[in-house]
Design a protein around this motif. Structure first.
Motif, PDB file in Angstrom:
ATOM      1  N   GLN A 103      53.919  21.429 -16.056  1.00 55.59           N
ATOM      2  CA  GLN A 103      53.373  19.966 -15.688  1.00 55.59           C
ATOM      3  C   GLN A 103      54.133  19.147 -16.264  1.00 55.59           C
ATOM      4  OE1 GLN A 103      51.389  20.075 -13.160  1.00 55.59           O
ATOM      5  NE2 GLN A 103      51.249  22.407 -13.330  1.00 55.59           N
ATOM      6  N   GLY A 115      54.027  17.966  -9.446  1.00 53.91           N
ATOM      7  CA  GLY A 115      52.815  19.106  -9.444  1.00 53.91           C
ATOM      8  C   GLY A 115      53.185  19.851  -8.312  1.00 53.91           C
ATOM      9  N   ALA A 116      54.091  19.658  -7.436  1.00 51.10           N
ATOM     10  CA  ALA A 116      54.528  20.424  -6.360  1.00 51.10           C
ATOM     11  C   ALA A 116      53.274  21.040  -5.433  1.00 51.10           C
ATOM     12  CB  ALA A 116      55.357  21.737  -6.787  1.00 51.10           C
ATOM     13  N   ASP A 117      52.466  20.158  -5.388  1.00 48.24           N
ATOM     14  CA  ASP A 117      51.329  20.270  -4.455  1.00 48.24           C
ATOM     15  C   ASP A 117      50.993  19.086  -3.355  1.00 48.24           C
ATOM     16  OD1 ASP A 117      49.796  22.726  -4.962  1.00 48.24           O
ATOM     17  OD2 ASP A 117      49.624  22.024  -7.045  1.00 48.24           O
ATOM     18  N   GLY A 124      55.380  28.278 -12.363  1.00 43.74           N
ATOM     19  CA  GLY A 124      54.329  27.525 -12.647  1.00 43.74           C
ATOM     20  C   GLY A 124      54.303  26.027 -12.101  1.00 43.74           C
ATOM     21  N   VAL A 125      55.454  25.825 -11.272  1.00 42.54           N
ATOM     22  CA  VAL A 125      55.351  24.535 -10.730  1.00 42.54           C
ATOM     23  C   VAL A 125      54.511  24.467  -9.539  1.00 42.54           C
ATOM     24  CG1 VAL A 125      57.673  23.838 -11.390  1.00 42.54           C
ATOM     25  CG2 VAL A 125      57.283  24.807  -9.308  1.00 42.54           C
ATOM     26  N   SER A 126      53.846  25.584  -9.284  1.00 41.08           N
ATOM     27  CA  SER A 126      53.256  25.837  -7.922  1.00 41.08           C
ATOM     28  C   SER A 126      54.269  25.926  -6.769  1.00 41.08           C
ATOM     29  CB  SER A 126      51.980  24.982  -7.878  1.00 41.08           C
ATOM     30  OG  SER A 126      51.831  23.742  -8.208  1.00 41.08           O
ATOM     31  N   GLY A 140      49.499  26.903 -11.628  1.00 41.02           N
ATOM     32  CA  GLY A 140      50.024  25.691 -11.665  1.00 41.02           C
ATOM     33  C   GLY A 140      49.435  24.616 -10.613  1.00 41.02           C
ATOM     34  N   VAL A 141      48.606  25.125  -9.673  1.00 44.14           N
ATOM     35  CA  VAL A 141      47.522  24.269  -8.721  1.00 44.14           C
ATOM     36  C   VAL A 141      46.524  23.809  -9.703  1.00 44.14           C
ATOM     37  CG1 VAL A 141      46.373  24.341  -6.770  1.00 44.14           C
ATOM     38  CG2 VAL A 141      48.184  25.843  -6.681  1.00 44.14           C
ATOM     39  N   SER A 185      48.153  20.933 -12.224  1.00 50.63           N
ATOM     40  CA  SER A 185      48.451  19.759 -11.306  1.00 50.63           C
ATOM     41  C   SER A 185      47.374  18.829 -11.188  1.00 50.63           C
ATOM     42  CB  SER A 185      49.464  19.943 -10.127  1.00 50.63           C
ATOM     43  OG  SER A 185      50.215  20.737 -10.313  1.00 50.63           O
TER      44      SER A 185
HETATM   45 NA    NA Z   1      51.259  22.353  -9.396  1.00 50.58          NA
END
Ligand code: NA
Ligand code: NA
Ligand code: NA
Lengths: 81, 442, 442, 442, 81, 81
Positions: free
Chosen positions: B184, B212-214, B391-393, B426-427, B430
């Protein structure tokens, strides 16, 4: 009123934000590990929770699918003979 | 025989209708006041008609930069303004070219097509002159007001994603959740970067969530903190998610030694069904206690996951994972696309958003990997630092990238399940980070 | 190669964006008035930031009972009030425990999980402090206003139920419909009981519909006559429907002799397709003539059934029975759950509703059985009095209970199809009863 | 054991609830102002109750023509008026008979049941006295306001139709598209006819779109230009589409010679996937440049088609073709049906609409065939004039009719794929024609 | 104005309500029985109402399912030989 | 102001409308034919555009269907022997 240094503010957000994220996940790790132990102790077998029969409304749908498959196989058997 | 049928029907209708010729009078009286008042029609000669038709063509609207056309906004007139010369001409053309680029990337290169195709098509429709499809009465505007302005659609997507997610890999090795925390840094590092680039601190926060890559989280936050930038933020988020296989590997290799990348991780323990069932509840309870601002996102996600893991509502969980999420994806994409109108997207900020988005993904990846290196130092069981990158999702893309890089370094080393732990963490991470930002700007 | 792709794309976007640096100025001018006005951000020291964060945690909100938090209501501020000390602290905790109990009953005991899980999860979300998810802008509030405040969702559910219902058993032996009438004593008996307990007569009417043992009907009526009690009424209705196998058998046995319970009923005649096709139309025409107030419910139900029996719109009928009803079930549950907020649910009335609900199911069962005994006396063909219990509806649960009890008394005696007649008649009977109550309070 | 469970649960709830008897007081105070104010109930004797019940029966409402009942309209009171004697009595009965006729045609004769059944059922519900189901708070009114008043549902249907359409036959032989143009004479010819019959020119335009033989296009335009006639226009459009196999063959035979009808057409070339992929974009770009008014319709259609041809979003394209279009079809039908209320449908205009609709289909068919004859004269490859009839669209019905007539004339002559070209071109042609009319009345 | 006895009112509602419910169902029974007789008389065979071919849009879907089944059987046949 | 002859107006609409419809379709025909030639020239083989693997979420669904078919065939094989 002095000018606000927004980069400074953003850095503070980073400290707060990363702190909360780690705190959250850290507690989560502890709780989840504890939970795993408790479950392993009190529910040793991995066949938990009765699954009640699926609701009635579904069965018809299921039977249609089965019917299609039976039809396919029947068809095949017929073709062969 | 069918003809006979037709005739009989028509006769019947005719008879019915004639019975009321007298009744009609009565109706006319009562109805007088409420008939739709048509604008009076003024007759035109054929050439006048032709000219007034040419006035309404799209070509004319694009060429004539000074026709006083208004922009469109789902919120209606209060948010609309007269389009500038650039916005109503070249701006549209550039946007349409960008849309074609997105189509190309989605179709030929496989860039997150499920979202980029609807978003880009929405963008195409939003840039049509005169049609005002992004206005409150246009299709895109109707969709936007139905589920984006109130953040309903991103939450439904998150619910569906929850119903698709399997937390077993995380539960088998809970401490890998911390890697999903470290990543994060992509959010907060890029927040600093955005402020340095000159963004207002609230806008900077909205943009930084790209890290957050979501997708749904980004859209949710953008909508709350900086709705005007929603289009650029969503496009950046999904584009970079699609670019994860390009962005991550060099960073992963740069920060690790060959030995580290070859570390093998053991077989994961089997997870009890009760653990999986309780997990969404535990996460939700924690977020209630620590950070209620994150509960819309985490609540929707936990509901989907809980419905799936309960095992007794498969009808509902299947619907969340299929027809519901598909329908909402179509609408979400089209609605977000409405923000790709030239007057909203072609601003300098979009360029900044693109740059920060790249920065955010890189920073998140780097910090995830570094954290994993650190954990490997202090952990009893070996941890391959590559899994930190997951981990960045960007579920499940980045976990697959990790697995691929790992297998290249040491054939037979399957890291996929180990990477799924930080990936799903990661989800959550974020969503927590999003909650922190919301609580600051509340 | 992918990297090349990335670079080209970025370059393209960059070029596009730089073209408009000058255009940007123009935009700025035009846009000035309409940019979102952010609240001014006041810088804080890190410790101030920490403290203000702690102020927004859920723990603090629960512990500090005097923080002036407002309740949430989908209808917005006019229906909100400052939360009392109990409502904002222990109240929430008790409600969360009740939600956990409902989860347990739904998952481990199989209590109507399709509705209780969404309702309970909605209740969990509604009790989160500070998040206001049940407010007009929260997810639950959005859902509530979309389809519960206007009674759209219960009608869609009823439409789907109609499309799932087969009236052949009723058509084969129409007079068993009267058993579905007698069981409506559950409604009117408990109405008297509710008034005795001290409920206002309109509230009592809303509550008494629990005795109809039809979820959508209960929700429809509760919403019209006593919306504040919607949560408790829905929970009671679905809980007792789930408890039908526990509540009914003792009553059935107490009111019948062993000989009666062993009565065999003949094989049902085959029903002509036209009869099934015309039935929903006949029911609807009757309710139009006698009781227009019942037509929203009966109309939706008849539409679903007619679509199914027509045999020419299977696409639509399948959708009603699957993706549509599933989606609506998710939303209905979450929306109803919003009424499980502590300030709405934890009132003395809820206790009364629970008691009356139990009374209603028992009274309906009893009267159905007694009526069947009576009919058996005067009928040429024998009627097993047990099938009267199925008149409460709770389709198809109570018909199965009847069949099970019957088979226990006399192995090989299959009453299922005979019980389905009163069972589906009970649905119609409850809708009629609901119409009567609506017409009184109109 | 289950009983024990029940008792424990009840005990738990009881205990929870009693904890707050004191808390209840607090709530009462806070809540005082906001409790739902029930109308005061005035006690009645049993006979008074009975009489007041009889006052609310549907029979009474129909017999008593002077009871001051109001009409219903989704737009609310401003569009409502006191019902006349005919409208509130015989009018309803005639409409219900017409609805039954539509049911009969849909079920026994296979007339477009997917739309006529929901429309007719909506009409039945809209004609129920006192229930006001077409009012803003009734089920039909809710549906109408949700997706018909804003034209959202017809566009979603068009999107689904786009996802179902295969343009390969048109791409294999593009010049057959002109036949789809000629058939639009059905629209403009009947426009003249409608004006001759005395319709206001804007109403005439709305009606004439029936000649386009596309349901969603008709509904879209009717809603914009003449919303009061929506019911009659939709019913006429779908009825005549169903009658295509009856209406077209005599006209086709009358205008062609036997030799022409026996013309064989070659095998179509294989179409490259890229052509199919680019086609929806090309059509949309053209309509943007020439006629932005047509872009809502063509945009929705092109989006569906593009999603399908892209091949990378099958999840979304499947949803558009199945659960989404089915759900919307149900709602669209019911919503349109609300315009079959006697006070809206039983006006002389409806008779005119029926007559013009028949004229429109005939004129379109004739002009399509004549154009094909002409093209056959000047074309290198032979063109069977019958395929011109498919230009009216009514996809895929009229293409099948062409194929059937062709095969009757010369067994083994399969014209189906050749007829599909003009058939799908007719959809585009009608959307363009609709855009022209919209641009005139803008 | 005397105090209203609401229990009395509720009892009246019961009389009215049960009355209407029974009246409704009673008429329904009569109509349905009559209808059954009429149908038995005028449509003696139980093969009523032509079912028109399912709408065109469905066929593709159908054919896909059939294709899947054919593929399955083909696969099986191949495996056997 | 003279009375408007609406039939005349409708006829004008017809000219405009049919004109635009034909213009539109005519341009479409030309563009589409041109496009076909270009594609035939630059993408001669009819195996264009890589189809990326279907998204992950789909696979499970797919595998269920395959499982059903395999089950059918297995079932059939069992029944035969
Ligand atoms: Na994420
Ligand atoms: Na009932
Ligand atoms: Na057409």
């Amino acid at each position: 009123m002095a000018e606000v240094n927004y980069v400074m503010e953003a850095l503070k957000f980073m400290v707060l934000g990363m702190g909360v994220v780690f705190l959250f996940l850290f507690i989560l790790v502890i709780v989840v590990e504890l939970q795993a132990k408790l479950i392993a102790k009190y529910f040793p077998e991995n066949t938990p929770i009765k699954t009640p029969a699926t609701p009635a409304v579904d069965t018809e749908d299921e039977s249609r699918r089965v019917a299609a498959i039976i039809a396919a196989v029947t068809e095949f058997r017929k073709n062969k003979s | 025989m069918r003809l006979k049928q037709l005739l009989i029907s028509l006769l019947f209708i005719l008879v019915s209708l004639t019975t009321m010729i007298q009744a009609d009078e009565e109706h006319k009286g009562a109805n007088e006041a409420q008939t739709t008042a048509h604008k009076e029609y003024h007759p035109k000669s054929l050439s006048e008609l032709g000219v007034s038709f040419l006035e309404t063509t799209g070509i004319k609207a694009i060429v004539d930069t000074n026709d006083g056309e208004m922009s469109s906004d789902p919120a209606g007139e209060s948010k609309e303004h007269k389009l500038g010369a650039f916005e109503s001409s070249f701006g549209r053309i550039i946007m349409i070219l960008i849309v074609f680029l997105l189509f190309y990337l989605a179709i030929a290169k496989g860039f997150e097509p499920l979202l980029l195709i609807p978003i880009a098509f929405g963008g195409l429709l939003a840039n049509i002159p005169l049609a005002h499809m992004a206005g409150p009465e246009g299709m895109l505007g109707v969709i936007y007001n139905m589920g984006i302005a109130n953040e309903f659609f991103p939450l439904l997507i998150f619910m569906g994603v929850g119903a698709m997610t399997d937390f077993a890999p995380l539960l088998a090795n809970p401490k890998t959740a911390l890697l999903g925390g470290a990543a994060q840094f992509g959010i907060f590092g890029s927040l600093v970067g955005a402020v340095v680039l000159g963004f207002d601190i609230q806008d900077a926060s909205a943009i930084s969530i790209i890290g957050g890559a979501d997708g749904p989280t980004s859209i949710f936050i953008a909508n709350r903190l900086a709705p005007d930038m929603l289009g650029a933020i969503a496009v950046a988020a999904y584009s970079y998610m699609a670019l994860v296989p390009v962005i991550q590997p060099p960073i992963m290799r740069a920060l690790t030694t060959k030995e580290e990348r070859q570390i093998k991780m053991g077989v994961q323990r089997r997870v009890h069904r009760l653990e999986k069932l309780l997990f969404p509840i535990v996460v939700l309870m924690l977020s209630i206690m620590i950070l209620p601002e994150s509960t819309p996102l985490i609540g929707a996600f936990a509901f989907g996951n809980f419905a799936k893991e309960s095992g007794v509502v498969d009808r509902l969980s299947d619907t969340m994972q299929n027809s519901l999420i598909n329908t909402v994806t179509i609408f979400l994409g089209l609605g977000v696309g409405s923000k790709l109108a030239a007057d909203k997207f072609l601003v300098l900020e979009s360029l900044g958003i693109m740059i920060i988005g790249l920065l955010a993904f890189s920073a998140g990846t780097a910090m995830g990997v570094l954290m994993a290196k650190l954990m490997n130092k202090f952990s009893k069981e070996p941890i391959n630092p590559l899994i930190g990158a997951a981990g960045v999702s960007a579920v499940p893309m980045s976990a697959r990238v990790v697995s691929k890089v790992g297998a290249e370094e040491k054939p037979g080393n399957v890291l996929l399940m180990h990477a799924m732990g930080p990936n799903v963490a990661g989800v959550i991470g974020s969503a927590v980070a999003a909650g922190v930002l919301l609580s600051i700007f509340k």
